[in-house]
Design a protein around this motif. Structure first.
Motif, short mmCIF file in Angstrom:
data_model
loop_
_atom_site.label_atom_id
_atom_site.label_comp_id
_atom_site.label_asym_id
_atom_site.label_seq_id
_atom_site.Cartn_x
_atom_site.Cartn_y
_atom_site.Cartn_z
N GLN A 194 -2.00 4.03 -7.27
CA GLN A 194 -3.37 3.77 -6.81
C GLN A 194 -3.78 4.80 -5.77
OE1 GLN A 194 -4.08 -0.35 -5.74
NE2 GLN A 194 -5.71 0.20 -4.29
N ARG A 195 -5.04 5.18 -5.78
CA ARG A 195 -5.59 6.07 -4.78
C ARG A 195 -6.28 5.25 -3.69
NH1 ARG A 195 -6.16 11.46 -5.74
NH2 ARG A 195 -6.35 11.42 -3.46
N LYS A 219 2.39 1.68 -3.55
CA LYS A 219 1.43 2.18 -4.53
C LYS A 219 1.11 3.65 -4.30
CE LYS A 219 -0.70 -2.36 -5.26
NZ LYS A 219 -1.88 -3.21 -4.99
N TYR A 220 1.04 4.04 -3.04
CA TYR A 220 0.75 5.44 -2.71
C TYR A 220 1.91 6.34 -3.14
CZ TYR A 220 0.10 9.64 0.16
OH TYR A 220 -0.03 10.94 0.59
N THR A 271 0.83 -1.21 0.00
CA THR A 271 0.00 0.00 0.00
C THR A 271 0.87 1.25 0.00
OG1 THR A 271 -1.83 -1.11 1.12
CG2 THR A 271 -1.75 1.29 1.29
#
Length: 330
Positions: free
Chosen positions: A30-31, A24-25, A21
């Motif tokens: 990804q949001r 990806k951030y 996570t």
């Protein structure tokens, strides 16, 4: 004992999320929900975590870097192009990597090929002829050219060079000049277009254009060409120079020879470089919107990187800037 730098695992633990996570951030892949992103942001700031750009590029395949090759950083036209391009790059979180080929055509290919390996895309200013530049298509990177190319299917930006010199010739004719010369730079691909614009305007008035060539697109080259033109058998009443640098050098040498500018000789350039306005006399020129050219080239490249490539050519309209280096023929 040296304090260890925080790791991505430290951020994940502090925010109560997985390492994936956090990755990806950080990469913008990804949001997440507002509360999760708020925890991630707070953890990153509290720990002072900084991602490793090299590691990130290995994961995403992107360096967030754009290459820009120019012909001569000492030419204010290119400095303005860089400024405009960099403004748009920063807005989109890209870093600009600059290469100056120093007006050396033999260096262009190896420098561009080396740069292509380190960037996501390229903006290229080059004097390489189209029939020798097909290798650009083999670089495997999105490209934008700072000139028009009829043979290469590459997006490009530039100005209407024929119109630029046509406007200067018309201005000089309106001032009463009839013996007008053009001092160009034959190695430039756009030189023929600029000759054509001035020649077409004079031919409409039943006049001919005397064409001369400078050995470089620099003030020194303009200075060197002046005595050859002004002390020769066909002394012009007005001169259109390939660019402002040549014009400024030419004007300086003309005054050293005792020729009064603009009372005995009108001088014009192209580019509207910043300090042309502060010369004595201030230089009449054509504004080619160099900064906007850099901005648009960068936007075209960023669009291409996002999968919205457009192979067309965008043209900026030249604008005549009349100053004190031109005057009515006495």
């Amino acid at each position: 004992m040296k304090k260890l730098s925080p790791t991505i695992r430290d951020v994940a633990a502090a925010a109560g999320v997985s390492v994936a996570t956090v990755s990806k951030y950080m990469n913008g892949a990804q949001r997440f929900s507002a509360p999760v992103e708020a925890r991630l942001k707070a953890a990153i700031e509290e720990l002072g975590y900084r991602s490793n750009p090299l590691a990130r590029s290995m994961i995403t395949g992107r360096s967030r870097t754009i290459g820009l090759t120019i012909l001569d950083i000492s030419n204010p036209h290119f400095t303005s192009v860089v400024k405009g391009a960099n403004r748009v790059a920063l807005r989109h979180d890209y870093t600009l990597l600059l290469v100056d080929t120093d007006e050396n055509q033999a260096r262009e290919r190896p420098l561009i090929e080396a740069l292509a390996q380190r960037v996501d895309g390229l903006i290229v200013s080059s004097r390489i002829p189209d029939d020798e530049a097909q290798w650009l298509l083999d670089l495997g990177k999105p490209l934008v050219l700072l000139r028009r190319s009829e043979a290469l299917p590459i997006p490009s930006v530039g100005i209407d060079n024929r119109l630029a010199t046509y406007m200067l010739a018309r201005h000089l004719l309106n001032l009463g000049h009839r013996h007008i010369a053009y001092l160009g730079f034959g190695q430039a691909r756009i030189n023929d277009e600029r000759i054509r614009g001035a020649r077409e305007c004079l031919e409409e008035a039943g006049l001919t254009l005397d064409v001369y060539d400078a050995h470089a697109p620099t003030a020194r080259a303009g200075q060197d060409a002046c005595s050859r033109m002004m002390l020769g058998p066909r002394r012009p009443q007005a001169v259109i120079c390939y660019n402002d640098l040549i014009a400024l050098g030419f004007m300086k040498e003309a005054m050293s020879l005792g020729i009064k500018v603009p009372h005995e000789l009108s001088v014009t350039g192209v580019d509207n470089v910043p300090y042309g306005e502060y010369a004595a006399p201030a230089l009449t020129t054509v504004d080619i919107q160099s900064e906007k050219m850099g901005e648009l080239a960068m936007q075209k490249l960023i669009d291409a990187l996002a999968g919205h490539a457009e192979a067309g050519h965008s043209v900026f309209e030249p604008r005549l800037i009349v100053r004190e280096s031109t005057a009515a023929r006495g």
